[in-house]
Each structure stands twice: as C-alpha cells, then as structure tokens.
Enzyme design. Structure first.
Site, PDB file in Angstrom:
ATOM      1  N   ILE A 154     -12.705  -4.831   7.771  1.00  0.00           N
ATOM      2  CA  ILE A 154     -11.836  -3.649   7.881  1.00  0.00           C
ATOM      3  C   ILE A 154     -12.293  -2.564   6.908  1.00  0.00           C
ATOM      4  O   ILE A 154     -11.600  -2.246   5.946  1.00  0.00           O
ATOM      5  CB  ILE A 154     -10.359  -4.013   7.628  1.00  0.00           C
ATOM      6  N   ARG A 184     -18.416   8.921   8.287  1.00  0.00           N
ATOM      7  CA  ARG A 184     -18.604   7.525   7.877  1.00  0.00           C
ATOM      8  C   ARG A 184     -17.808   6.589   8.779  1.00  0.00           C
ATOM      9  O   ARG A 184     -18.250   5.469   9.063  1.00  0.00           O
ATOM     10  CB  ARG A 184     -18.186   7.335   6.407  1.00  0.00           C
ATOM     11  N   SER A 233     -12.489   4.438   5.075  1.00  0.00           N
ATOM     12  CA  SER A 233     -13.112   5.709   4.736  1.00  0.00           C
ATOM     13  C   SER A 233     -12.154   6.821   5.125  1.00  0.00           C
ATOM     14  O   SER A 233     -11.372   6.668   6.063  1.00  0.00           O
ATOM     15  CB  SER A 233     -14.452   5.885   5.459  1.00  0.00           C
ATOM     16  N   ASN A 267     -19.568   3.555  10.586  1.00  0.00           N
ATOM     17  CA  ASN A 267     -19.154   2.165  10.361  1.00  0.00           C
ATOM     18  C   ASN A 267     -18.869   1.412  11.647  1.00  0.00           C
ATOM     19  O   ASN A 267     -18.982   0.179  11.685  1.00  0.00           O
ATOM     20  CB  ASN A 267     -17.908   2.134   9.469  1.00  0.00           C
ATOM     21  N   GLY A 319     -12.758  -5.844   0.996  1.00  0.00           N
ATOM     22  CA  GLY A 319     -13.775  -5.479   0.006  1.00  0.00           C
ATOM     23  C   GLY A 319     -15.183  -5.748   0.479  1.00  0.00           C
ATOM     24  O   GLY A 319     -16.044  -6.113  -0.321  1.00  0.00           O
ATOM     25  N   TYR A 348       0.815  -1.220   0.000  1.00  0.00           N
ATOM     26  CA  TYR A 348       0.000   0.000   0.000  1.00  0.00           C
ATOM     27  C   TYR A 348       0.846   1.267   0.000  1.00  0.00           C
ATOM     28  O   TYR A 348       0.346   2.337  -0.323  1.00  0.00           O
ATOM     29  CB  TYR A 348      -0.929   0.034   1.214  1.00  0.00           C
TER      30      TYR A 348
END
Length: 283
Positions: free
Chosen positions: A226, A234, A229, A238, A184, A48
């Site tokens: 996981i 949000r 945002s 979540n 996802g 990442y």
C-alpha cells in the site's frame, strides 16, 4: 491489477493506496487522485485521523462501492474491550460513510486482544467487515490467535521492505492461509533505499525506478502493498508495475539486503509495549 484471494474467498487487490501520515486536510484530494489513477484498495485507520476525508473521496468518486476494497483499523481499546470494539467500528463506519468495510484490522497486538477479536468475529458474521485481520503481529502472537479462535485472521499487515523481509513470518502465514501485507514497503527511504546501487541497477535494467522495483519485488512474493504518495505522478508510477518481471538473480540480490531487524520500532521492546498499550485516541 492483480488480486489475491483471502481465506474466506474475498478478492483483494495486491496493490493499493495507503494514507498513513497524510494530513486530514490533504487526504481527500490525495485519495481522489489515487482513485483516478486506478487504485481500488484504500487503507486507513482510526489512528490516522483521516477516515472522514477518505469517506468523502469515496462518496464523490462515483465509483461503485463493490469495485472498492476499503480497509480501516481498530486501535487498542479500554475495558470492556468487546463492547468498545463494536463502538469503535461503528464510529469508523460513520466517518467513512459506509455500511461495511472490506477489511478490519486490529492495529496493535496489545490490550484485551481476545475481547477485541471476539467483537471483530461478530462484526464479520454480521457483514460489517467482509474480512478481519491483524497488524504488527509477530509469528508467536499470530499463531496463538489462529489456534485459539473460531475465525483465523485473514490478513497480517507488518513492516516489510528490502531491509526487513520477514521470510519466516511469510512462511508461517502461507502455511495458515493468512495474507501477508506490507506496511513501510519503501522503508520510508531509510538506509538510502532509493539510491541503493543494487536496487538502482535492477531498475536501470528494466527502465524502472527503485520504487517500482521494490513494489514489483513485493508483488512477486505475493505480498499486498500500500504505497503512499501525495504526488499524482508518483501515484501513477507506483501502480505501473505489472509490465515487467524480476529475474531469479535479481530477487536473490534483493534477498541479500535483508538485515532481519526492524528499522522503526520493536514490538517486543517493553518500553514500546507500555507506550502503545497506554496510547489512546483523542475524542
């Protein structure tokens, strides 16, 4: 926050904060806001390119290290895989500014998987990684790793969402005490997930958003999730999913949405295997 107990008795929050595709220059702020919202599981990866930013947020948070559960991931290594895996972990630890991670995952089921896994087992024994696991392993590859190594993966992080529910994978993992973790979970909004009438209707019945319904559905399946945002509102929404319960009828309605196929990429596709196997991290 609810927790799951891994096969080595480590406790892992069932809901955490992912940083996939958050640019490095935005990651520190996003992680800081996530920690302020109450998240204690942080999920990053060498691939990442934002481990340093995650580390800065951890350092500046003032939160005791033992209250955090930090995951990072190993990318496919060149030979000698065992030596290079050790160096990759040490590089990740240096970027994170930590002396250990709580979970180290093999990011892809390619390359010298066994050499990489042996180095991960050694890191686990030495305390550099409290738990070790894999990502994107289908049942055949996962079972092969379980049966032919001393330490079985404690986690398998795989694509899991209402359109690809991984029921058979889940059953195998439960049988072998491998914790199922979703990436996802929102299917990145594909197939109009956030406006699907089934999910919208369930949300309206509970006064919750579609995102909250999906997260609650994963949690009720004992799947670690996981969500990502960069919006603080949000983030707060979540994590606010522990005050309602989906009914059997609602979970059955969601089960009917399963297409049984990936919405992203097939790890059995020879072209994808070749691309991922040859892909290397810059630097």
């Amino acid at each position: 926050m609810q927790h799951v107990t891994l096969s080595n008795d480590a406790r892992m929050p069932i809901l955490g904060f992912g940083v996939y595709r958050i640019p490095a220059d935005q990651t520190e702020r996003a992680v800081t806001q996530a920690l302020e919202a109450g998240y204690r599981l942080l999920d990053t990866a060498a691939r990442y390119g934002n481990e340093e930013a995650v580390g800065h947020a951890i350092k500046n948070s003032g939160i005791p290290r033992e209250e955090l559960f930090v995951t990072t991931k190993l990318w496919v290594q060149d030979a000698p895989a065992q030596d290079n895996t050790r160096r990759a972990l040490e590089t990740s630890l240096a970027k994170l500014g930590l002396d250990h991670v709580d979970l180290y995952l093999m990011h892809q089921p390619y390359g010298d998987v066994y050499g990489q896994w042996r180095a991960m087992e050694a890191a686990n024994r030495e305390g550099l990684a409290r738990a070790i696991g894999v990502a994107n392993f289908y049942p055949d590859r996962l079972l092969d790793l379980i049966l032919n190594n001393e330490i079985a993966p404690q986690v398998n992080q795989i694509e899991t969402h209402p359109y690809f529910q991984r029921t058979a994978d889940h059953a195998l993992m439960r049988e072998h005490r491998v914790q199922h973790q979703s990436w996802g979970g929102f299917a990145e909004g594909k197939n109009d997930l956030f406006t699907h009438p089934v999910l919208v209707g369930i949300g309206e019945a509970h006064g919750k958003s579609v995102a909250q319904v999906v997260l609650r559905w994963l949690i009720q399946r004992d799947i670690v999730t996981i969500p990502k945002s960069v919006n603080p509102d949000r983030m707060a929404q979540n994590i606010d999913v522990f005050d309602f319960q989906l009914t059997e009828e609602q979970t059955a309605a969601i089960a009917a949405l399963d297409s049984g196929t990936t919405l992203f990429f097939d790890h059995h596709d020879p072209e994808k295997v070749a691309w991922l196997s040859k892909s290397r991290l810059e630097g």
